[in-house]
Design a protein around this motif. Structure first.
Motif, PDB file in Angstrom:
ATOM      1  N   LYS A  37      19.811   8.408  68.812  1.00 17.95           N
ATOM      2  CA  LYS A  37      18.871   9.332  69.469  1.00 17.95           C
ATOM      3  C   LYS A  37      19.461   9.895  70.758  1.00 17.95           C
ATOM      4  N   SER A  38      19.964   9.033  71.630  1.00 12.02           N
ATOM      5  CA  SER A  38      20.468   9.509  72.916  1.00 12.02           C
ATOM      6  C   SER A  38      21.738  10.347  72.747  1.00 12.02           C
ATOM      7  N   THR A  39      22.542  10.044  71.711  1.00 15.33           N
ATOM      8  CA  THR A  39      23.763  10.819  71.470  1.00 15.33           C
ATOM      9  C   THR A  39      23.430  12.216  70.982  1.00 15.33           C
ATOM     10  N   VAL A  40      22.479  12.305  70.057  1.00 14.44           N
ATOM     11  CA  VAL A  40      22.047  13.619  69.562  1.00 14.44           C
ATOM     12  C   VAL A  40      21.514  14.463  70.716  1.00 14.44           C
ATOM     13  N   GLU A  41      20.691  13.869  71.564  1.00 11.28           N
ATOM     14  CA  GLU A  41      20.134  14.585  72.710  1.00 11.28           C
ATOM     15  C   GLU A  41      21.239  15.048  73.657  1.00 11.28           C
ATOM     16  N   TRP A  42      22.209  14.176  73.914  1.00  9.89           N
ATOM     17  CA  TRP A  42      23.302  14.522  74.825  1.00  9.89           C
ATOM     18  C   TRP A  42      24.104  15.701  74.283  1.00  9.89           C
ATOM     19  N   LEU A  43      24.413  15.656  72.988  1.00  9.56           N
ATOM     20  CA  LEU A  43      25.223  16.717  72.378  1.00  9.56           C
ATOM     21  C   LEU A  43      24.479  18.055  72.351  1.00  9.56           C
ATOM     22  N   GLN A  44      23.178  17.990  72.227  1.00 13.37           N
ATOM     23  CA  GLN A  44      22.379  19.220  72.197  1.00 13.37           C
ATOM     24  C   GLN A  44      22.177  19.813  73.588  1.00 13.37           C
ATOM     25  N   GLU A  45      22.277  18.977  74.606  1.00  9.40           N
ATOM     26  CA  GLU A  45      22.000  19.422  75.973  1.00  9.40           C
ATOM     27  C   GLU A  45      23.253  19.704  76.790  1.00  9.40           C
ATOM     28  N   ASN A  46      24.429  19.319  76.280  1.00 10.41           N
ATOM     29  CA  ASN A  46      25.666  19.457  77.037  1.00 10.41           C
ATOM     30  C   ASN A  46      26.726  20.194  76.229  1.00 10.41           C
ATOM     31  N   GLN A  47      27.734  20.671  76.938  1.00 11.38           N
ATOM     32  CA  GLN A  47      28.870  21.288  76.261  1.00 11.38           C
ATOM     33  C   GLN A  47      29.628  20.221  75.470  1.00 11.38           C
ATOM     34  N   GLN A  48      30.087  20.594  74.280  1.00 19.25           N
ATOM     35  CA  GLN A  48      30.806  19.632  73.440  1.00 19.25           C
ATOM     36  C   GLN A  48      32.026  19.096  74.191  1.00 19.25           C
ATOM     37  N   PRO A  49      32.226  17.790  74.190  1.00 20.31           N
ATOM     38  CA  PRO A  49      33.375  17.213  74.891  1.00 20.31           C
ATOM     39  C   PRO A  49      34.679  17.482  74.131  1.00 20.31           C
ATOM     40  N   ASP A  50      35.792  17.207  74.773  1.00 18.57           N
ATOM     41  CA  ASP A  50      37.083  17.359  74.110  1.00 18.57           C
ATOM     42  C   ASP A  50      37.303  16.267  73.066  1.00 18.57           C
ATOM     43  N   LEU A  51      36.656  15.117  73.278  1.00 18.94           N
ATOM     44  CA  LEU A  51      36.848  13.969  72.406  1.00 18.94           C
ATOM     45  C   LEU A  51      35.643  13.051  72.496  1.00 18.94           C
ATOM     46  N   ILE A  52      35.289  12.419  71.376  1.00 14.71           N
ATOM     47  CA  ILE A  52      34.209  11.426  71.360  1.00 14.71           C
ATOM     48  C   ILE A  52      34.773  10.094  70.900  1.00 14.71           C
ATOM     49  N   LEU A  53      34.507   9.054  71.665  1.00 11.00           N
ATOM     50  CA  LEU A  53      34.802   7.674  71.251  1.00 11.00           C
ATOM     51  C   LEU A  53      33.481   7.075  70.801  1.00 11.00           C
ATOM     52  N   MET A  54      33.365   6.767  69.515  1.00 11.19           N
ATOM     53  CA  MET A  54      32.058   6.451  68.932  1.00 11.19           C
ATOM     54  C   MET A  54      32.092   5.133  68.154  1.00 11.19           C
ATOM     55  N   ASP A  55      31.277   4.177  68.575  1.00 14.89           N
ATOM     56  CA  ASP A  55      31.129   2.936  67.832  1.00 14.89           C
ATOM     57  C   ASP A  55      30.373   3.223  66.535  1.00 14.89           C
ATOM     58  N   ILE A  56      30.779   2.611  65.440  1.00 11.80           N
ATOM     59  CA  ILE A  56      30.099   2.853  64.163  1.00 11.80           C
ATOM     60  C   ILE A  56      28.725   2.194  64.133  1.00 11.80           C
ATOM     61  N   GLU A  57      28.635   0.947  64.603  1.00 13.90           N
ATOM     62  CA  GLU A  57      27.365   0.215  64.551  1.00 13.90           C
ATOM     63  C   GLU A  57      26.642   0.324  65.887  1.00 13.90           C
ATOM     64  N   LEU A  58      25.519   1.052  65.894  1.00 16.20           N
ATOM     65  CA  LEU A  58      24.690   1.176  67.083  1.00 16.20           C
ATOM     66  C   LEU A  58      23.380   0.430  66.858  1.00 16.20           C
TER      67      LEU A  58
END
Length: 255
Positions: A37-58
């Protein structure tokens, strides 16, 4: 280089931030999110970053769901505890992975890779959504057959997989026998059965036999570096472990 960290463990976030700053003079933490939820909100509200480091299990599910809920244009490095052999096929331009605990040298190599991608402007050529779906399918536990529907006289009966001692072929038809010595024709090839049977429970000893551990009554040496099995209930043909299967069969029996 603007980096978004998606990680729900506070200690892991701090360690990752520290490691990032130690391996890259241009790395800047643009944001940290801890859920789908918080990641979707962040991506919709901010400019896309150059890179995302993303854990698979949240905490609220697998991070793959993020890609179903919003557009992700950035290249991604997944951080995961999954077996590297399950993931090695996905070290491609826009999808990479790092095994936890994350090593400084591996993170450095991944950052170098993405800086090269960025400078060559090749990330846009990769369909990240397709790659993520492939990765998700790879990691989802496989569903194996729980029962078979077979003919018995003029009726159809359902037989639970735990009732089946072994499967075998006579060269024309394929059969299985139940632990209580009932015999049924099964309408699948031996190769098709290989996709349906859980490998922990059934082993293909030859082109024409799958056996369960519970069905093996005795194992003897046989000429040609093979093994011969006595099965229960008894079977009306020789149950031979082919020479090329012997080593794997012994490992399977010893698990």
């Amino acid at each position: 280089m603007q980096i978004l960290i998606v990680e729900d463990e506070e200690l892991a976030v701090k360690k990752l931030q520290k490691t990032l700053l130690s391996v890259s003079a241009v790395a800047n933490i643009a944001g940290v999110t801890d859920s789908i939820k918080s990641t979707v909100e962040w991506l919709q509200e901010n400019q896309q970053p150059d890179l995302i480091l993303m854990d698979i299990e949240l905490a609220d599910g697998q991070s793959f769901e993020i890609f179903n809920l919003t557009e992700v244009k950035s290249p991604v490095i997944f951080t995961t505890s999954y077996d590297e052999y399950a993931l090695k096929a996905f070290k491609v331009n826009s999808v990479d992975y790092l095994l936890k605990p994350i090593q400084k040298e591996e993170l450095q190599a991944a950052l170098n890779k993405f800086q090269k991608i960025q400078s060559n402007n090749t990330a846009a050529d990769i369909n990240i959504d397709v790659l993520v779906k492939q990765l998700q399918q790879k990691l989802q536990p496989k569903e194996y057959r729980k029962r078979f529907l077979v003919k018995h006289g003029q009726k159809l009966v359902s037989v639970e997989i735990d009732e089946i001692a072994y499967f075998y072929s006579d060269g024309r038809l394929n059969f299985f026998k139940t632990t209580d010595n009932r015999k049924f024709v099964v309408d699948y090839t031996m190769d098709e059965l290989e996709e349906m049977l859980e490998p922990e429970k059934y082993f293909r000893i030859s082109r024409s036999f799958y056996v369960s551990i519970a069905s093996i009554d005795k194992i003897d040496d046989y000429f040609g570096n093979r093994l011969i099995l006595q099965l229960k209930p008894a079977v009306d043909k020789e149950a031979l472990v082919s020479r090329e299967k012997v080593t794997d069969f012994k490992k399977w029996m010893g698990k």
